[in-house]
Design a protein around this motif. Structure first.
Motif, PDB file in Angstrom:
ATOM      1  N   GLY A 115      22.333 -26.709  25.705  1.00 16.44           N
ATOM      2  CA  GLY A 115      22.563 -25.334  26.120  1.00 16.44           C
ATOM      3  C   GLY A 115      22.083 -24.337  25.088  1.00 16.44           C
ATOM      4  N   ALA A 116      22.320 -24.632  23.803  1.00 13.73           N
ATOM      5  CA  ALA A 116      21.862 -23.741  22.739  1.00 13.73           C
ATOM      6  C   ALA A 116      20.340 -23.704  22.669  1.00 13.73           C
ATOM      7  N   MET A 117      19.705 -24.857  22.825  1.00 11.09           N
ATOM      8  CA  MET A 117      18.240 -24.907  22.819  1.00 11.09           C
ATOM      9  C   MET A 117      17.664 -24.083  23.967  1.00 11.09           C
ATOM     10  N   ALA A 118      18.199 -24.296  25.170  1.00 12.11           N
ATOM     11  CA  ALA A 118      17.694 -23.588  26.347  1.00 12.11           C
ATOM     12  C   ALA A 118      17.893 -22.080  26.209  1.00 12.11           C
ATOM     13  N   ALA A 119      19.073 -21.673  25.738  1.00  9.06           N
ATOM     14  CA  ALA A 119      19.352 -20.243  25.584  1.00  9.06           C
ATOM     15  C   ALA A 119      18.418 -19.605  24.568  1.00  9.06           C
ATOM     16  N   THR A 120      18.113 -20.316  23.487  1.00 12.04           N
ATOM     17  CA  THR A 120      17.214 -19.785  22.466  1.00 12.04           C
ATOM     18  C   THR A 120      15.811 -19.585  23.019  1.00 12.04           C
ATOM     19  N   VAL A 121      15.318 -20.549  23.776  1.00 11.81           N
ATOM     20  CA  VAL A 121      13.988 -20.431  24.367  1.00 11.81           C
ATOM     21  C   VAL A 121      13.952 -19.289  25.384  1.00 11.81           C
ATOM     22  N   VAL A 122      15.016 -19.141  26.170  1.00  7.58           N
ATOM     23  CA  VAL A 122      15.087 -18.060  27.148  1.00  7.58           C
ATOM     24  C   VAL A 122      15.034 -16.703  26.452  1.00  7.58           C
ATOM     25  N   VAL A 123      15.716 -16.580  25.322  1.00 11.68           N
ATOM     26  CA  VAL A 123      15.677 -15.328  24.557  1.00 11.68           C
ATOM     27  C   VAL A 123      14.242 -14.988  24.162  1.00 11.68           C
ATOM     28  N   SER A 124      13.495 -15.992  23.725  1.00 13.48           N
ATOM     29  CA  SER A 124      12.096 -15.770  23.352  1.00 13.48           C
ATOM     30  C   SER A 124      11.275 -15.262  24.533  1.00 13.48           C
ATOM     31  N   VAL A 125      11.463 -15.876  25.693  1.00 15.89           N
ATOM     32  CA  VAL A 125      10.704 -15.478  26.883  1.00 15.89           C
ATOM     33  C   VAL A 125      11.056 -14.047  27.295  1.00 15.89           C
ATOM     34  N   VAL A 126      12.347 -13.742  27.307  1.00 16.99           N
ATOM     35  CA  VAL A 126      12.796 -12.413  27.726  1.00 16.99           C
ATOM     36  C   VAL A 126      12.263 -11.331  26.788  1.00 16.99           C
ATOM     37  N   VAL A 127      12.335 -11.584  25.487  1.00 16.71           N
ATOM     38  CA  VAL A 127      11.873 -10.594  24.510  1.00 16.71           C
ATOM     39  C   VAL A 127      10.372 -10.358  24.644  1.00 16.71           C
ATOM     40  N   GLN A 128       9.610 -11.398  24.885  1.00 15.31           N
ATOM     41  CA  GLN A 128       8.166 -11.228  25.039  1.00 15.31           C
ATOM     42  C   GLN A 128       7.822 -10.473  26.316  1.00 15.31           C
ATOM     43  N   ILE A 129       8.622 -10.655  27.353  1.00 15.83           N
ATOM     44  CA  ILE A 129       8.417  -9.872  28.581  1.00 15.83           C
ATOM     45  C   ILE A 129       8.702  -8.398  28.311  1.00 15.83           C
ATOM     46  N   LEU A 130       9.777  -8.129  27.596  1.00 19.50           N
ATOM     47  CA  LEU A 130      10.101  -6.746  27.254  1.00 19.50           C
ATOM     48  C   LEU A 130       9.015  -6.116  26.389  1.00 19.50           C
ATOM     49  N   SER A 149       9.212 -10.288  18.417  1.00 13.79           N
ATOM     50  CA  SER A 149       7.905 -10.837  18.792  1.00 13.79           C
ATOM     51  C   SER A 149       6.777  -9.810  18.697  1.00 13.79           C
ATOM     52  N   HIS A 150       7.093  -8.589  18.311  1.00 14.30           N
ATOM     53  CA  HIS A 150       6.117  -7.503  18.405  1.00 14.30           C
ATOM     54  C   HIS A 150       4.899  -7.736  17.515  1.00 14.30           C
ATOM     55  N   TYR A 151       5.098  -8.331  16.343  1.00 13.97           N
ATOM     56  CA  TYR A 151       3.990  -8.513  15.394  1.00 13.97           C
ATOM     57  C   TYR A 151       3.452  -9.943  15.381  1.00 13.97           C
ATOM     58  N   TRP A 152       3.818 -10.740  16.364  1.00 11.91           N
ATOM     59  CA  TRP A 152       3.424 -12.143  16.344  1.00 11.91           C
ATOM     60  C   TRP A 152       1.898 -12.324  16.317  1.00 11.91           C
ATOM     61  N   LEU A 153       1.173 -11.461  16.971  1.00 14.21           N
ATOM     62  CA  LEU A 153      -0.287 -11.574  17.016  1.00 14.21           C
ATOM     63  C   LEU A 153      -0.977 -10.636  16.033  1.00 14.21           C
TER      64      LEU A 153
END
Length: 298
Positions: A220-235, A250-254
């Protein structure tokens, strides 16, 4: 009693014993960190994820090599059209491809397992036996995730460089600014990009560790962490939320493209490091607040 009396052997031995306490704590901390890294890198899951990361540039290079289609400039992921001209661009392209999903996925697995995994296995109570303590355990667990972040990005860079050199010609690299640099400096830039990406993932790793303190179910912790990454990148791609973008981890990742200019522009590197440090401080404090009051039942 005379003021010049000689101290007793007992008081003398006590005085000399006190300075050894910080040294013993440091030794215990280093031993705990060594044990954590040993456990982490002995797991088949860890090596399976590193192999999967290494396959990204390999598959990319093989696909380009076998393709008969010539890409136009700007077609496909950045730098992909330059791969056939110079194999060193394989590592750069693979880094861009891996950042949005593959690297956060692996980091989410490791970070989400830090505390919840120990709780699920029933070993968390034993790790908290003195002289470990909860603060030290959190620091050691986070350090382990940070080391994995570095290992993952270096694996990506090294695999991309090796497969690029094996399948394509290697020579001086033309930077985004139009300047040309030699192979040794290109390899140095690749290492700096790997370091940049590692720093970029540290704030996300702190979020994953905080989530891991909220549950005893590692999946559950792994899945929630990955979901946070996806949501933040969408935002981060929604123009309506442009005011929020500079605050997203994630703003400066690239932003490492600035390292491929002459002279190098380290502005985004500094902004990225400062942003990640803020996330580490905030979510590290939240993790400590949660973990320090958590009842350890297993």
């Amino acid at each position: 009693m005379s003021s010049n009396s000689v101290p007793s052997p007992q008081s003398s031995s006590t005085a000399t014993a006190r300075p050894a306490v910080p040294s013993q704590r440091r030794s215990a901390g280093l031993a705990l960190l060594g044990s954590e890294l040993t456990v982490l890198f002995r797991r088949r899951r860890t090596w399976a994820m590193l192999v999967a990361i290494a396959l990204i540039p390999i598959l990319l290079a093989v696909a380009v090599r076998l393709s008969s289609q010539t890409l136009s400039p700007g077609e496909g992921p950045p730098f992909l059209d330059r791969v056939t001209q110079n194999g060193l661009f394989v590592a750069f392209t693979a880094m861009i491809v891996a950042i949005p999903l593959f690297l956060p996925l692996t980091i989410g697995v490791v970070a989400g397992d830090t505390i919840a995994g120990e709780a699920g296995l029933g070993t968390l109570r034993y790790l908290l036996v003195a002289p470990a303590g909860r603060v030290r355990l959190l620091l050691v667990k986070y350090a382990g995730v940070a080391v994995f972040c570095l290992a993952a990005t270096l694996t990506l860079a090294v695999a991309g460089t090796l497969i690029g050199a094996a399948l394509f010609p290697v020579g001086p690299v033309t930077l985004l600014s139009g300047d040309v640099i030699g192979v040794p400096e290109s390899l140095l830039r690749s290492a700096l990009i790997a370091l940049y990406v590692t720093v970029s993932l540290l704030g996300f790793a702190a979020i994953g560790m905080f989530i891991s303190t909220l549950t005893d179910v590692p999946v559950g912790a792994m899945a929630a962490t990955v979901v946070v990454s996806v949501v933040v990148q969408i935002l981060d791609v929604l123009p309506q939320l442009a005011w929020l973008h500079p605050w997203l981890f994630s703003h400066y990742w690239l932003g490492f493209a600035d390292l491929l200019r002459q002279p190098m522009d380290l502005g985004s590197f500094g902004d990225n490091a400062l942003l990640q440090l803020g996330y580490i401080a905030v979510f590290g404090a939240l993790a400590y607040g949660r973990f320090s009051t958590k009842d350890i039942l297993s």
